[in-house]
Design a protein around this motif. Structure first.
Motif, PDB file in Angstrom:
ATOM      1  N   ASP A  91      35.845  31.919  36.376  1.00 32.53           N
ATOM      2  CA  ASP A  91      37.278  31.985  36.053  1.00 32.53           C
ATOM      3  C   ASP A  91      37.771  33.350  36.519  1.00 32.53           C
ATOM      4  OD1 ASP A  91      39.769  32.392  34.862  1.00 32.53           O
ATOM      5  OD2 ASP A  91      39.206  31.430  32.977  1.00 32.53           O
ATOM      6  N   ARG A  92      38.270  33.425  37.753  1.00 32.67           N
ATOM      7  CA  ARG A  92      38.698  34.704  38.332  1.00 32.67           C
ATOM      8  C   ARG A  92      39.780  35.378  37.510  1.00 32.67           C
ATOM      9  NH1 ARG A  92      34.987  37.191  40.798  1.00 32.67           N
ATOM     10  NH2 ARG A  92      33.647  35.456  41.198  1.00 32.67           N
ATOM     11  N   GLU A  93      40.695  34.610  36.945  1.00 33.46           N
ATOM     12  CA  GLU A  93      41.762  35.203  36.141  1.00 33.46           C
ATOM     13  C   GLU A  93      41.182  35.925  34.923  1.00 33.46           C
ATOM     14  OE1 GLU A  93      45.543  33.632  33.553  1.00 33.46           O
ATOM     15  OE2 GLU A  93      45.140  32.626  35.466  1.00 33.46           O
ATOM     16  N   ARG A  94      40.232  35.286  34.252  1.00 37.66           N
ATOM     17  CA  ARG A  94      39.608  35.906  33.077  1.00 37.66           C
ATOM     18  C   ARG A  94      38.740  37.089  33.491  1.00 37.66           C
ATOM     19  NH1 ARG A  94      38.652  32.942  27.970  1.00 37.66           N
ATOM     20  NH2 ARG A  94      38.083  34.618  26.567  1.00 37.66           N
ATOM     21  N   ILE A  95      38.054  36.971  34.609  1.00 36.44           N
ATOM     22  CA  ILE A  95      37.238  38.091  35.109  1.00 36.44           C
ATOM     23  C   ILE A  95      38.135  39.306  35.332  1.00 36.44           C
ATOM     24  CG2 ILE A  95      35.958  38.941  37.122  1.00 36.44           C
ATOM     25  CD1 ILE A  95      34.634  36.137  37.253  1.00 36.44           C
ATOM     26  N   HIS A  96      39.277  39.107  35.967  1.00 39.72           N
ATOM     27  CA  HIS A  96      40.210  40.218  36.195  1.00 39.72           C
ATOM     28  C   HIS A  96      40.702  40.787  34.868  1.00 39.72           C
ATOM     29  CE1 HIS A  96      40.935  40.688  40.541  1.00 39.72           C
ATOM     30  NE2 HIS A  96      40.455  39.451  40.601  1.00 39.72           N
ATOM     31  N   ALA A  97      40.981  39.936  33.900  1.00 39.00           N
ATOM     32  CA  ALA A  97      41.484  40.393  32.596  1.00 39.00           C
ATOM     33  C   ALA A  97      40.425  41.205  31.844  1.00 39.00           C
ATOM     34  CB  ALA A  97      41.929  39.200  31.752  1.00 39.00           C
ATOM     35  N   LEU A  98      39.156  40.848  32.011  1.00 39.30           N
ATOM     36  CA  LEU A  98      38.078  41.531  31.286  1.00 39.30           C
ATOM     37  C   LEU A  98      37.452  42.677  32.087  1.00 39.30           C
ATOM     38  CD1 LEU A  98      36.284  38.421  29.718  1.00 39.30           C
ATOM     39  CD2 LEU A  98      37.784  40.075  28.559  1.00 39.30           C
ATOM     40  N   TRP A  99      37.850  42.833  33.344  1.00 35.05           N
ATOM     41  CA  TRP A  99      37.234  43.827  34.224  1.00 35.05           C
ATOM     42  C   TRP A  99      37.353  45.230  33.645  1.00 35.05           C
ATOM     43  CZ3 TRP A  99      33.736  44.070  37.742  1.00 35.05           C
ATOM     44  CH2 TRP A  99      33.565  45.253  38.453  1.00 35.05           C
ATOM     45  N   THR A 100      36.271  45.976  33.783  1.00 31.88           N
ATOM     46  CA  THR A 100      36.236  47.382  33.419  1.00 31.88           C
ATOM     47  C   THR A 100      35.490  48.133  34.513  1.00 31.88           C
ATOM     48  OG1 THR A 100      35.349  48.985  31.840  1.00 31.88           O
ATOM     49  CG2 THR A 100      34.221  46.881  31.953  1.00 31.88           C
ATOM     50  N   ALA A 101      35.879  49.355  34.775  1.00 29.76           N
ATOM     51  CA  ALA A 101      35.236  50.152  35.819  1.00 29.76           C
ATOM     52  C   ALA A 101      33.755  50.369  35.528  1.00 29.76           C
ATOM     53  CB  ALA A 101      35.953  51.486  35.971  1.00 29.76           C
ATOM     54  N   ALA A 102      33.355  50.266  34.268  1.00 30.18           N
ATOM     55  CA  ALA A 102      31.943  50.442  33.916  1.00 30.18           C
ATOM     56  C   ALA A 102      31.059  49.362  34.539  1.00 30.18           C
ATOM     57  CB  ALA A 102      31.782  50.446  32.396  1.00 30.18           C
ATOM     58  N   ALA A 103      31.638  48.252  34.979  1.00 28.17           N
ATOM     59  CA  ALA A 103      30.858  47.177  35.602  1.00 28.17           C
ATOM     60  C   ALA A 103      30.664  47.399  37.103  1.00 28.17           C
ATOM     61  CB  ALA A 103      31.542  45.837  35.359  1.00 28.17           C
ATOM     62  N   ARG A 104      31.379  48.359  37.670  1.00 27.12           N
ATOM     63  CA  ARG A 104      31.334  48.566  39.125  1.00 27.12           C
ATOM     64  C   ARG A 104      29.931  48.871  39.665  1.00 27.12           C
ATOM     65  NH1 ARG A 104      35.176  48.364  42.635  1.00 27.12           N
ATOM     66  NH2 ARG A 104      36.851  48.645  41.149  1.00 27.12           N
ATOM     67  N   PRO A 105      29.067  49.626  38.965  1.00 29.18           N
ATOM     68  CA  PRO A 105      27.724  49.852  39.522  1.00 29.18           C
ATOM     69  C   PRO A 105      26.942  48.558  39.781  1.00 29.18           C
ATOM     70  CG  PRO A 105      28.159  51.404  37.766  1.00 29.18           C
ATOM     71  CD  PRO A 105      29.287  50.414  37.753  1.00 29.18           C
ATOM     72  N   TRP A 106      27.195  47.512  38.997  1.00 28.80           N
ATOM     73  CA  TRP A 106      26.496  46.247  39.186  1.00 28.80           C
ATOM     74  C   TRP A 106      27.259  45.315  40.118  1.00 28.80           C
ATOM     75  CZ3 TRP A 106      26.627  49.000  34.714  1.00 28.80           C
ATOM     76  CH2 TRP A 106      25.392  49.401  34.216  1.00 28.80           C
ATOM     77  N   PHE A 107      28.574  45.494  40.177  1.00 28.02           N
ATOM     78  CA  PHE A 107      29.430  44.652  41.010  1.00 28.02           C
ATOM     79  C   PHE A 107      30.355  45.558  41.818  1.00 28.02           C
ATOM     80  CE2 PHE A 107      28.302  42.368  37.130  1.00 28.02           C
ATOM     81  CZ  PHE A 107      27.608  41.296  37.679  1.00 28.02           C
ATOM     82  N   PRO A 108      29.828  46.177  42.910  1.00 25.97           N
ATOM     83  CA  PRO A 108      30.569  47.197  43.653  1.00 25.97           C
ATOM     84  C   PRO A 108      31.873  46.698  44.286  1.00 25.97           C
ATOM     85  CG  PRO A 108      28.401  46.817  44.636  1.00 25.97           C
ATOM     86  CD  PRO A 108      28.478  45.987  43.412  1.00 25.97           C
ATOM     87  N   ASP A 109      31.995  45.390  44.497  1.00 22.66           N
ATOM     88  CA  ASP A 109      33.232  44.859  45.081  1.00 22.66           C
ATOM     89  C   ASP A 109      34.294  44.601  44.015  1.00 22.66           C
ATOM     90  OD1 ASP A 109      32.130  44.934  47.626  1.00 22.66           O
ATOM     91  OD2 ASP A 109      31.304  42.915  47.443  1.00 22.66           O
ATOM     92  N   GLY A 110      34.031  45.050  42.790  1.00 22.37           N
ATOM     93  CA  GLY A 110      35.006  44.897  41.720  1.00 22.37           C
ATOM     94  C   GLY A 110      35.083  43.468  41.204  1.00 22.37           C
ATOM     95  N   PRO A 111      36.203  43.124  40.591  1.00 24.21           N
ATOM     96  CA  PRO A 111      36.324  41.802  39.974  1.00 24.21           C
ATOM     97  C   PRO A 111      36.300  40.650  40.973  1.00 24.21           C
ATOM     98  CG  PRO A 111      38.408  42.986  39.859  1.00 24.21           C
ATOM     99  CD  PRO A 111      37.391  43.946  40.384  1.00 24.21           C
ATOM    100  N   ASP A 112      36.409  40.973  42.268  1.00 26.76           N
ATOM    101  CA  ASP A 112      36.337  39.934  43.293  1.00 26.76           C
ATOM    102  C   ASP A 112      34.956  39.832  43.928  1.00 26.76           C
ATOM    103  OD1 ASP A 112      39.038  38.996  43.056  1.00 26.76           O
ATOM    104  OD2 ASP A 112      39.665  40.878  43.988  1.00 26.76           O
ATOM    105  N   SER A 113      33.961  40.504  43.338  1.00 23.96           N
ATOM    106  CA  SER A 113      32.587  40.407  43.847  1.00 23.96           C
ATOM    107  C   SER A 113      32.174  38.938  43.895  1.00 23.96           C
ATOM    108  CB  SER A 113      31.610  41.164  42.942  1.00 23.96           C
ATOM    109  OG  SER A 113      31.839  42.541  43.005  1.00 23.96           O
ATOM    110  N   PRO A 114      31.649  38.488  45.027  1.00 21.51           N
ATOM    111  CA  PRO A 114      31.305  37.067  45.144  1.00 21.51           C
ATOM    112  C   PRO A 114      30.182  36.624  44.208  1.00 21.51           C
ATOM    113  CG  PRO A 114      30.618  38.289  47.091  1.00 21.51           C
ATOM    114  CD  PRO A 114      31.402  39.239  46.244  1.00 21.51           C
TER     115      PRO A 114
END
Length: 170
Positions: A91-114
């Protein structure tokens, strides 16, 4: 041990209080063969329906499966075990809503990481252990129990049922 058959909202409030601000849990799920595997996870949301949400790597085999979450707050001597079912959600919309910069080390492409998905945990059984006294009091009680050879109350152990509420009609 106490068993609570409270209204789901009361059980949700109690679970939210038990988890508190502790956003870290150990997630245990079936691994290879007969082994169980655990890994740390960061809780993103405990929603109004009593569901717990985490970020995860997208899995090719995304079938729902049994899991256990373990929360531990050693400072307050509160421990929570949640047995439930995990479901991968895209659910990309929910992923964007819950996104936090603290997740970037695991998902470097941000909330749009495939390879980024959501892991929804549906709680089926919640057990908790809560010892509200200070560490010193608990230590003295434990020492008294050892010396006397008799059990001593070190806190409350309970089971929360009906943690989930049905979503409101749309």
């Amino acid at each position: 041990m106490s068993q609570h058959k409270d209204h789901p909202l009361a059980a949700q409030r109690q679970l939210a209080d038990l988890i508190g601000k502790d956003r870290f849990a150990m997630l245990t799920e079936p691994g290879t063969g007969e082994l169980l595997e655990s890994r740390p996870m960061t809780l993103l949301e405990f929603d109004a329906q009593g569901l717990l949400w985490f970020f995860c790597r997208r899995q090719a085999d995304a079938r729902p499966h049994p899991v256990n979450l373990a929360f531990s707050d050693e400072v307050h001597s509160t421990f929570v075990s949640i047995a439930g079912r995990a479901e991968q959600v895209d659910d990309r919309e929910r992923i964007h809503a819950l996104w936090t910069a603290a997740a970037r080390p695991w998902f470097p492409d941000g909330p749009d990481s495939p390879d980024l998905a959501l892991l929804k945990i549906v709680p089926l059984k919640v057990e908790y252990w809560d010892a509200p006294d200070s560490r010193v009091v608990r230590g003295l009680a434990l020492a008294a129990s050892i010396l006397s050879g008799s059990p001593v109350g070190l806190g409350e152990h309970g089971v929360l049922s009906s943690v989930r509420s049905e979503p409101a009609p749309r």
